[in-house]
Design a protein around this motif. Structure first.
Motif, PDB file in Angstrom:
ATOM      1  N   ALA A   1      29.111  20.263  -7.323  1.00 20.59           N
ATOM      2  CA  ALA A   1      29.875  19.311  -8.135  1.00 20.59           C
ATOM      3  C   ALA A   1      29.323  19.252  -9.556  1.00 20.59           C
ATOM      4  CB  ALA A   1      29.851  17.931  -7.483  1.00 20.59           C
ATOM      5  N   LEU A   2      28.009  19.297  -9.706  1.00 18.79           N
ATOM      6  CA  LEU A   2      27.404  19.305 -11.030  1.00 18.79           C
ATOM      7  C   LEU A   2      27.734  20.575 -11.800  1.00 18.79           C
ATOM      8  CD1 LEU A   2      23.827  17.837 -10.438  1.00 18.79           C
ATOM      9  CD2 LEU A   2      25.534  16.939 -12.032  1.00 18.79           C
ATOM     10  N   ASN A   3      27.934  21.678 -11.072  1.00 20.46           N
ATOM     11  CA  ASN A   3      28.195  22.953 -11.729  1.00 20.46           C
ATOM     12  C   ASN A   3      29.535  22.967 -12.465  1.00 20.46           C
ATOM     13  OD1 ASN A   3      26.968  25.665 -12.059  1.00 20.46           O
ATOM     14  ND2 ASN A   3      28.927  26.332 -11.199  1.00 20.46           N
ATOM     15  N   ALA A   4      30.378  21.989 -12.194  1.00 17.81           N
ATOM     16  CA  ALA A   4      31.616  21.868 -12.962  1.00 17.81           C
ATOM     17  C   ALA A   4      31.331  21.381 -14.389  1.00 17.81           C
ATOM     18  CB  ALA A   4      32.566  20.899 -12.266  1.00 17.81           C
ATOM     19  N   HIS A   5      30.150  20.803 -14.595  1.00 13.41           N
ATOM     20  CA  HIS A   5      29.784  20.236 -15.892  1.00 13.41           C
ATOM     21  C   HIS A   5      28.661  21.006 -16.578  1.00 13.41           C
ATOM     22  CE1 HIS A   5      32.076  16.665 -14.638  1.00 13.41           C
ATOM     23  NE2 HIS A   5      31.459  16.789 -13.476  1.00 13.41           N
ATOM     24  N   PHE A   6      27.830  21.705 -15.798  1.00 13.91           N
ATOM     25  CA  PHE A   6      26.657  22.392 -16.328  1.00 13.91           C
ATOM     26  C   PHE A   6      26.523  23.760 -15.670  1.00 13.91           C
ATOM     27  CE2 PHE A   6      25.696  17.828 -16.079  1.00 13.91           C
ATOM     28  CZ  PHE A   6      25.306  17.547 -17.384  1.00 13.91           C
ATOM     29  N   GLU A   7      25.711  24.613 -16.281  1.00  9.05           N
ATOM     30  CA  GLU A   7      25.193  25.782 -15.577  1.00  9.05           C
ATOM     31  C   GLU A   7      23.962  25.298 -14.820  1.00  9.05           C
ATOM     32  OE1 GLU A   7      24.616  29.473 -17.683  1.00  9.05           O
ATOM     33  OE2 GLU A   7      25.922  28.750 -19.285  1.00  9.05           O
ATOM     34  N   VAL A   8      24.072  25.188 -13.513  1.00  9.30           N
ATOM     35  CA  VAL A   8      23.049  24.507 -12.717  1.00  9.30           C
ATOM     36  C   VAL A   8      22.132  25.507 -12.020  1.00  9.30           C
ATOM     37  CG1 VAL A   8      22.656  23.031 -10.711  1.00  9.30           C
ATOM     38  CG2 VAL A   8      24.464  22.472 -12.331  1.00  9.30           C
ATOM     39  N   LEU A   9      20.854  25.222 -12.082  1.00  7.61           N
ATOM     40  CA  LEU A   9      19.877  25.868 -11.216  1.00  7.61           C
ATOM     41  C   LEU A   9      18.997  24.766 -10.651  1.00  7.61           C
ATOM     42  CD1 LEU A   9      18.539  28.417 -10.016  1.00  7.61           C
ATOM     43  CD2 LEU A   9      16.960  28.367 -11.973  1.00  7.61           C
ATOM     44  N   CYS A  10      18.790  24.795  -9.343  1.00 12.75           N
ATOM     45  CA  CYS A  10      17.947  23.797  -8.683  1.00 12.75           C
ATOM     46  C   CYS A  10      16.772  24.492  -8.011  1.00 12.75           C
ATOM     47  CB  CYS A  10      18.748  23.015  -7.644  1.00 12.75           C
ATOM     48  SG  CYS A  10      17.753  21.848  -6.683  1.00 12.75           S
ATOM     49  N   VAL A  11      15.573  24.132  -8.415  1.00 19.91           N
ATOM     50  CA  VAL A  11      14.367  24.599  -7.734  1.00 19.91           C
ATOM     51  C   VAL A  11      14.094  23.651  -6.574  1.00 19.91           C
ATOM     52  CG1 VAL A  11      11.878  24.903  -7.918  1.00 19.91           C
ATOM     53  CG2 VAL A  11      13.381  25.674  -9.774  1.00 19.91           C
ATOM     54  N   THR A  12      14.017  24.214  -5.384  1.00 16.33           N
ATOM     55  CA  THR A  12      13.711  23.407  -4.205  1.00 16.33           C
ATOM     56  C   THR A  12      12.790  24.199  -3.298  1.00 16.33           C
ATOM     57  OG1 THR A  12      14.701  21.968  -2.516  1.00 16.33           O
ATOM     58  CG2 THR A  12      15.682  24.144  -2.769  1.00 16.33           C
ATOM     59  N   VAL A  13      12.403  23.616  -2.188  1.00 10.37           N
ATOM     60  CA  VAL A  13      11.449  24.266  -1.287  1.00 10.37           C
ATOM     61  C   VAL A  13      12.175  25.239  -0.369  1.00 10.37           C
ATOM     62  CG1 VAL A  13       9.874  22.311  -1.345  1.00 10.37           C
ATOM     63  CG2 VAL A  13      11.634  22.415   0.421  1.00 10.37           C
ATOM     64  N   THR A  14      11.428  26.174   0.181  1.00  4.95           N
ATOM     65  CA  THR A  14      12.004  27.089   1.166  1.00  4.95           C
ATOM     66  C   THR A  14      12.358  26.311   2.429  1.00  4.95           C
ATOM     67  OG1 THR A  14       9.880  27.609   2.189  1.00  4.95           O
ATOM     68  CG2 THR A  14      10.548  28.949   0.290  1.00  4.95           C
ATOM     69  N   HIS A  15      13.246  26.884   3.224  1.00  3.34           N
ATOM     70  CA  HIS A  15      13.644  26.205   4.452  1.00  3.34           C
ATOM     71  C   HIS A  15      12.436  26.023   5.379  1.00  3.34           C
ATOM     72  CE1 HIS A  15      16.922  24.741   7.012  1.00  3.34           C
ATOM     73  NE2 HIS A  15      16.187  25.189   8.010  1.00  3.34           N
ATOM     74  N   GLU A  16      11.558  27.013   5.393  1.00  2.00           N
ATOM     75  CA  GLU A  16      10.376  26.924   6.254  1.00  2.00           C
ATOM     76  C   GLU A  16       9.452  25.811   5.795  1.00  2.00           C
ATOM     77  OE1 GLU A  16      12.436  30.597   6.622  1.00  2.00           O
ATOM     78  OE2 GLU A  16      11.549  29.688   4.822  1.00  2.00           O
ATOM     79  N   ASP A  17       9.244  25.701   4.493  1.00  2.00           N
ATOM     80  CA  ASP A  17       8.362  24.665   3.967  1.00  2.00           C
ATOM     81  C   ASP A  17       8.946  23.267   4.123  1.00  2.00           C
ATOM     82  OD1 ASP A  17       6.271  26.290   3.176  1.00  2.00           O
ATOM     83  OD2 ASP A  17       7.084  26.636   1.176  1.00  2.00           O
ATOM     84  N   SER A  18      10.274  23.182   4.179  1.00  2.00           N
ATOM     85  CA  SER A  18      10.927  21.871   4.234  1.00  2.00           C
ATOM     86  C   SER A  18      10.678  21.134   5.535  1.00  2.00           C
ATOM     87  CB  SER A  18      12.436  22.031   4.040  1.00  2.00           C
ATOM     88  OG  SER A  18      13.030  22.637   5.177  1.00  2.00           O
TER      89      SER A  18
END
Length: 390
Positions: free
Chosen positions: A26-43
């Protein structure tokens, strides 16, 4: 027409959960979005079971390994410096509480890179902390008022703390972190509800009040059990009120023992995060009766209660205590009761059970509220309007 969107870098472990990551689209409609998050294993999340339809969807996440433990929120990202160096970011939003290591890692790398426009942070913190943590946080907030371009506060009290610490009101937005996907929420149907209730030994025609989430004393679960016990002792129509509880936590064993004697109390098997919404249909009323927690130098009050908007999206009516942010999320005084007031909670459940017009009006009003305020698209629009106004 040249449609150049500003760039937005988000740093947050919240979006390791696929459902929350829908906000990024939804944010990508307003910005060029990149989200840094944790790996699935680390989560620490359970293994993924993706089907072809979900795996084809655009993913705006860069999953980086960590040093530390997400479950304790004590970690830093490996490889984050390269993200800051790869390009100019018009906006950087770090979603981490003021004392967490990743907040300071992000802040320092952003400053060192010199590759950034506006920098801000998101916080749920809605209490003045006692003891050493409080002593540390006071100057942190004061310095943030000088160093940060903006804050997003997840509730009214958090916003008030920031403004009292010197942040200009125009640089503080009060808005939730993530919304819900109402278009893909489970469609409430009598057939599904009946099948789920029969599967778990709940009478199909019962009025079911319940809760989904951490089964801990802070969530007021004992109050709900006591309120329904009181109602059932009154006889009459209240005899068909049941309680359904979903989740894990320290109270689960205690509640399971009670359910062996109290057959109207149902402690349901644990389900994954993705399955919660479908199982909410078991309930007519979800109750979040949270208590403030002040113990051993720690303190907490409900910061939002995301299960409230998840339930609203599924057509389940919600009620809650007057603790923390619950009243502002529900937005209806008729569905709020004083924290710890079992008779008041019993009276509210009774009214929902015995007055169909009252109950249906709340169901319709809450359905409108979640569509008007708490969809991923609405939350993204509010965030975008705020950032672009800076």
């Amino acid at each position: 027409m040249n449609d150049v969107r500003p760039s937005l870098l988000i740093i947050s472990h919240t979006y390791a959960i696929d459902e929350h990551a829908k906000k990024l689209a939804a944010l990508n409609a307003h910005f060029e979005v990149l989200c840094v998050t944790v790996t699935h294993e680390d989560s620490g999340l359970p293994p993924r079971h993706e089907d072809a339809s979900t795996s084809q969807a655009p993913d705006f996440r860069l999953r980086l390994p960590i040093l530390g433990k997400v479950s304790w929120n004590r970690f830093i990202y490996r490889g984050l410096w390269a993200v800051f160096r790869q390009r100019h970011w018009d906006y950087v939003l770090v979603e981490a509480e003021p004392w967490l290591p990743v907040k300071w890692q992000s802040f320092l790398l952003a400053r060192l890179s010199g590759n950034m426009g506006r920098y801000g942070e998101f916080t749920w913190e809605n209490l003045r902390r006692p003891g050493l943590k409080g002593v540390i946080l006071e100057p942190v907030y004061g310095l943030s008022a000088c160093w940060l371009d903006f804050w997003i506060a997840g509730n009214v009290a958090a916003g008030q703390i920031l403004r009292e610490s010197g942040m200009e009101a125009s640089r503080v937005l009060v808005c939730t972190q993530v919304g819900v996907d109402v278009d893909h929420a489970p469609v409430r149907s009598e057939e599904t509800r009946r099948a789920l209730r029969l599967k778990h030994g709940i009478p199909p025609e019962a009025f079911v009040a319940g809760f989904a989430g951490r089964l801990v004393k802070q969530k007021g679960i004992r109050d709900l059990v006591a309120a329904v016990r009181q109602l059932r002792s009154e006889g009459g129509m209240s005899r068909d009120v049941h309680v359904a509880l979903m989740g894990g936590g320290r109270l689960r064993d205690e509640l399971e023992k009670i359910s062996q004697a109290e057959t109207w109390l149902h402690v349901l098997p644990k389900v994954s995060h993705e399955q919660v919404a479908g199982h909410l249909q078991i309930m007519d009323l979800l109750v979040l009766g949270s208590h403030p927690y002040h113990e051993d130098g720690n303190c907490w009050e409900e910061q939002f209660g995301h299960i409230l908007v998840e339930a609203m999206a599924c057509g389940v009516v919600v009620a809650g205590s007057d603790s923390g942010a619950i009243p502002e999320v529900i937005g209806d005084p008729a569905m709020i009761f004083p924290v710890g007031d079992v008779p008041a909670l019993a009276g509210l459940v009774r009214r929902c059970r015995n007055e169909p017009s009252f109950f249906e009006e709340r169901q319709q009003a809450q359905s409108r509220r979640v569509r008007e305020q708490y969809t991923h698209e609405k939350v993204a629009q509010i965030h975008a309007d705020f950032l672009k106004s800076l």
